[in-house]
Design an enzyme around this catalytic site. Sequence first.
Site, PDB file in Angstrom:
ATOM      1  N   LYS A  44     -16.534  25.578 -59.074  1.00  0.00           N
ATOM      2  CA  LYS A  44     -16.649  25.817 -60.522  1.00  0.00           C
ATOM      3  C   LYS A  44     -15.896  24.755 -61.305  1.00  0.00           C
ATOM      4  O   LYS A  44     -14.835  24.284 -60.872  1.00  0.00           O
ATOM      5  CB  LYS A  44     -16.044  27.184 -60.873  1.00  0.00           C
ATOM      6  CG  LYS A  44     -16.834  28.369 -60.344  1.00  0.00           C
ATOM      7  CD  LYS A  44     -16.211  29.638 -60.894  1.00  0.00           C
ATOM      8  CE  LYS A  44     -17.168  30.812 -60.791  1.00  0.00           C
ATOM      9  NZ  LYS A  44     -16.637  31.963 -61.532  1.00  0.00           N
ATOM     10  N   GLU A  67     -13.996  29.351 -55.717  1.00  0.00           N
ATOM     11  CA  GLU A  67     -13.872  30.809 -55.608  1.00  0.00           C
ATOM     12  C   GLU A  67     -14.767  31.323 -54.500  1.00  0.00           C
ATOM     13  O   GLU A  67     -15.826  30.751 -54.235  1.00  0.00           O
ATOM     14  CB  GLU A  67     -14.343  31.476 -56.914  1.00  0.00           C
ATOM     15  CG  GLU A  67     -13.266  31.680 -57.944  1.00  0.00           C
ATOM     16  CD  GLU A  67     -13.793  32.351 -59.206  1.00  0.00           C
ATOM     17  OE1 GLU A  67     -13.026  32.373 -60.168  1.00  0.00           O
ATOM     18  OE2 GLU A  67     -14.941  32.834 -59.237  1.00  0.00           O
ATOM     19  N   LYS A  68     -14.332  32.426 -53.899  1.00  0.00           N
ATOM     20  CA  LYS A  68     -15.168  33.073 -52.888  1.00  0.00           C
ATOM     21  C   LYS A  68     -16.420  33.620 -53.573  1.00  0.00           C
ATOM     22  O   LYS A  68     -16.359  34.107 -54.693  1.00  0.00           O
ATOM     23  CB  LYS A  68     -14.386  34.211 -52.241  1.00  0.00           C
ATOM     24  CG  LYS A  68     -15.114  34.822 -51.068  1.00  0.00           C
ATOM     25  CD  LYS A  68     -14.182  35.773 -50.307  1.00  0.00           C
ATOM     26  CE  LYS A  68     -14.972  36.607 -49.321  1.00  0.00           C
ATOM     27  NZ  LYS A  68     -15.784  35.778 -48.392  1.00  0.00           N
ATOM     28  N   HIS A  90     -21.915  42.430 -63.307  1.00  0.00           N
ATOM     29  CA  HIS A  90     -21.144  41.807 -64.390  1.00  0.00           C
ATOM     30  C   HIS A  90     -20.719  42.904 -65.368  1.00  0.00           C
ATOM     31  O   HIS A  90     -21.563  43.536 -65.999  1.00  0.00           O
ATOM     32  CB  HIS A  90     -21.987  40.744 -65.097  1.00  0.00           C
ATOM     33  CG  HIS A  90     -21.271  40.100 -66.253  1.00  0.00           C
ATOM     34  ND1 HIS A  90     -20.846  38.792 -66.234  1.00  0.00           N
ATOM     35  CD2 HIS A  90     -20.904  40.592 -67.465  1.00  0.00           C
ATOM     36  CE1 HIS A  90     -20.236  38.513 -67.375  1.00  0.00           C
ATOM     37  NE2 HIS A  90     -20.268  39.587 -68.144  1.00  0.00           N
ATOM     38  N   LYS A 111     -27.502  35.917 -69.542  1.00  0.00           N
ATOM     39  CA  LYS A 111     -27.781  37.341 -69.726  1.00  0.00           C
ATOM     40  C   LYS A 111     -29.076  37.537 -70.513  1.00  0.00           C
ATOM     41  O   LYS A 111     -29.365  36.773 -71.429  1.00  0.00           O
ATOM     42  CB  LYS A 111     -26.635  37.996 -70.505  1.00  0.00           C
ATOM     43  CG  LYS A 111     -25.304  37.899 -69.807  1.00  0.00           C
ATOM     44  CD  LYS A 111     -24.168  38.161 -70.781  1.00  0.00           C
ATOM     45  CE  LYS A 111     -22.816  37.954 -70.106  1.00  0.00           C
ATOM     46  NZ  LYS A 111     -21.710  37.943 -71.084  1.00  0.00           N
ATOM     47  N   GLU A 133     -13.534  35.456 -66.699  1.00  0.00           N
ATOM     48  CA  GLU A 133     -13.095  34.598 -67.792  1.00  0.00           C
ATOM     49  C   GLU A 133     -12.948  35.438 -69.053  1.00  0.00           C
ATOM     50  O   GLU A 133     -13.387  36.594 -69.092  1.00  0.00           O
ATOM     51  CB  GLU A 133     -14.084  33.451 -68.048  1.00  0.00           C
ATOM     52  CG  GLU A 133     -15.476  33.887 -68.485  1.00  0.00           C
ATOM     53  CD  GLU A 133     -16.457  32.710 -68.613  1.00  0.00           C
ATOM     54  OE1 GLU A 133     -16.470  31.839 -67.712  1.00  0.00           O
ATOM     55  OE2 GLU A 133     -17.200  32.662 -69.595  1.00  0.00           O
ATOM     56  N   ARG A 188     -14.531  34.667 -78.683  1.00  0.00           N
ATOM     57  CA  ARG A 188     -15.439  34.664 -79.829  1.00  0.00           C
ATOM     58  C   ARG A 188     -16.216  35.972 -79.842  1.00  0.00           C
ATOM     59  O   ARG A 188     -16.134  36.746 -78.884  1.00  0.00           O
ATOM     60  CB  ARG A 188     -16.439  33.513 -79.682  1.00  0.00           C
ATOM     61  CG  ARG A 188     -17.109  33.590 -78.312  1.00  0.00           C
ATOM     62  CD  ARG A 188     -18.233  32.627 -78.134  1.00  0.00           C
ATOM     63  NE  ARG A 188     -18.589  32.468 -76.733  1.00  0.00           N
ATOM     64  CZ  ARG A 188     -19.350  33.293 -76.034  1.00  0.00           C
ATOM     65  NH1 ARG A 188     -19.859  34.383 -76.591  1.00  0.00           N
ATOM     66  NH2 ARG A 188     -19.616  33.072 -74.758  1.00  0.00           N
ATOM     67  N   VAL A 213     -22.952  37.525 -78.050  1.00  0.00           N
ATOM     68  CA  VAL A 213     -24.338  37.877 -78.385  1.00  0.00           C
ATOM     69  C   VAL A 213     -24.535  39.390 -78.297  1.00  0.00           C
ATOM     70  O   VAL A 213     -25.110  40.014 -79.188  1.00  0.00           O
ATOM     71  CB  VAL A 213     -25.329  37.156 -77.429  1.00  0.00           C
ATOM     72  CG1 VAL A 213     -26.758  37.611 -77.680  1.00  0.00           C
ATOM     73  CG2 VAL A 213     -25.208  35.647 -77.553  1.00  0.00           C
ATOM     74  N   ARG A 227     -32.791  40.867 -74.990  1.00  0.00           N
ATOM     75  CA  ARG A 227     -32.869  39.606 -75.735  1.00  0.00           C
ATOM     76  C   ARG A 227     -34.315  39.135 -75.806  1.00  0.00           C
ATOM     77  O   ARG A 227     -34.978  38.980 -74.768  1.00  0.00           O
ATOM     78  CB  ARG A 227     -32.020  38.525 -75.061  1.00  0.00           C
ATOM     79  CG  ARG A 227     -30.553  38.859 -75.065  1.00  0.00           C
ATOM     80  CD  ARG A 227     -29.734  37.631 -74.739  1.00  0.00           C
ATOM     81  NE  ARG A 227     -28.352  38.010 -74.452  1.00  0.00           N
ATOM     82  CZ  ARG A 227     -27.368  37.132 -74.244  1.00  0.00           C
ATOM     83  NH1 ARG A 227     -27.641  35.832 -74.266  1.00  0.00           N
ATOM     84  NH2 ARG A 227     -26.140  37.543 -73.993  1.00  0.00           N
TER      85      ARG A 227
END
Lengths: 452, 80
Positions: free
Chosen positions: A159, A201-202, A209, A237, A289, A293, A296, A339
Amino acid sequence: MSISSILIANRGEIAVRIIRASQELGISTIQVYSDADKDSLPVKMADQAVNIGPPQPLESYLNQDKIIQVALDSGADAIHPGYGFLSENCSFADKVTKAGLKFIGPKGETISQLGDKVVARKLAEQSGLPTVPGSNGLVESVEMAKSILKEFDFPVLIKATAGGGGRGIRTVNDWEEFERLFPVASLEAKTFFGDGGLFVEKYLPRPRHIEVQVLGDGENTIHVFDRECSLQRRRQKIWEEAPASPLNDAIRNTICKKARDFAHMVGYCGAGTVEFLYDETTEEFYFLEMNTRIQVEHPVTEMITGIDLVREGISIANGKKINIKQNDIAIKGHAIECRINAEDPRNNFLPQPGHVEKLRFPSGPGVRFDTMLYAGYNIPPFYDSLLGKLIVWDENRTSCIERMKRALIELEISGIETTKTIHQALIDDPQVRQGDVYTSFLDDWLVNGKFT
Amino acid sequence: MSDNTIQSPLPGTFYRKSAPDQPPYKEVGDTVSVGDTIGLIEVMKSFHEIQADKAGTIAAFLVANEDAVTAGQSIVELKM
C-alpha cells in the site's frame, strides 16, 4: 465572527447538498465553477457563482490560490471543500486559515497526520485500535520486506502511505511477484500521490468494510454509529447501509466507542469517518484509515439518526460546541444508499457523459434522492461519474430492501446508461438480501457472470 | 470531417503519453498502423486508448496534450 457566507470549492451533488444545508442555516453561498459546469445545478442554486477556469481539475477545482482569492474577493467567511478535490489537502486547509477564512473540516495538521497511512496506523494503535498485521512502518526495499514479513503468509497487500480511498493498493501472491511489483508500486505512488513510500499489510480473505461516523469540536467527540460499505467495484463503494448488519450490539458498542476515542485523541474537528475491515468469522475488526471530510455515504447515517451531518460540520467550523449528547443518539430503522453513476454496467462500466433527456425522480415514504441532475443537463466528461445517490429508509433492513426496489423502479434517467440496472440486479441476489457480502463480493459476482 | 484524420471516440481530456514521465505514444512523422495507440482519453477519471482506425504517417496533432476534446473530434491528421 460567525459565518454568514460560504464558498463551495466543489461541484456536483455534494455542492448541492452543502448549498441546501447553508440555506437552512441562513448562510449565503458562493459557488465556484469551471467552464464545463456553467450550466450545473449548484451554479443555478447558489446566491453567487464565480467562474474559476478551464474544465481540467488542476486548472479549476484544484487551483488553491485562485479559489482562496475568489473567496476573499467575494466576501466569503468560510470554504467548504466537500469530498475529493481539495478536501484532504492539508496545505490548502492551512492556506485557507492563513487567509483569515474558516476551513470547514479539521485542522491542516490533523489532515496531514491522518492522510499519511503509516502515521495513522501508529496513532490508531496508540489509541487502542487494532490494525491489520503488517510492516508497522515504511518498507524501503525488498530486502527490508524479507526481514519483516517472514511470519506472514502470502498474499499480502503493498500500500502507498500517501494513498487512500482504495487507491494505491496491490495484492501480491509470492516473493517473485513482490520483487517485481515493489519498484513499480513505489514509482506509481510517487507519480500519483507525490510520495513513493510503501507499507505492507496482511491480506484478509473475505473482510467486510465497516466504518464509524464521528463528529468532534476539538473538545467533545461523539460517534454517530456505523455503516457497512462492502459492496464495492474495484475498491470503489457503490452501495452502503446503516447500521452495519453484521455487528451485534456488543461489537457495535466497542467499535463505535473505540473510533470515537481515536478521533478524540487526535483532537478531531468536524465530521470524519473511521474505516475498518471486519472479519465476521473471528469477530475481529482492524483499523484501515480515517477520512477527514464528509463522505459520499453520509446520508444513510442521517436517515437512521436524524442528525444533519453537513449542518453539524458547518456549525463546528463556526466555533459552536456540539450540543448533541452521545446518549441521546439512537439508531432508528435501517437505511440503504445506491450510487447512481454515469456508467454502463453492460459495457464494462464505460463512462456515460452526455445529455440527460428525461428524468423521473423517485419519491414517496422514506425516499431521498441527492443529485445534481435536471432534465436537459449535459453531464461533462471531466469529473467523476457520480450523478446521484438514492437513499431509502425503512423500519428494518428487509423492508428497506423492498422499498429500495420500488424506488429504483421509479427512477428514470433517459439519454444515458447508469448503474441503476446493476442495483436492480443486486437487490434480487439472495446473498445481498441476506447481507452475506464482503469487499470483493461484487467483483467476484461480475466475474461469475451474475450480471448479464 | 476529412478522411485522413483519426478521431476521439469519447469526450474528455486528451493525453499523448501513458504517464507524465513516459515518452509520447507517437510524434509527427511517425508511421501509424491500424490498431496503434496514438493517445489516451481521460473520461470521468478512467483512461481509454485511442487506436488508429487507418494507417499513414502523422502530419500533425490537431489537439495539444491535456486539451479537452469532444466525441468525434479529430485528434491526428495523417498523410496517407
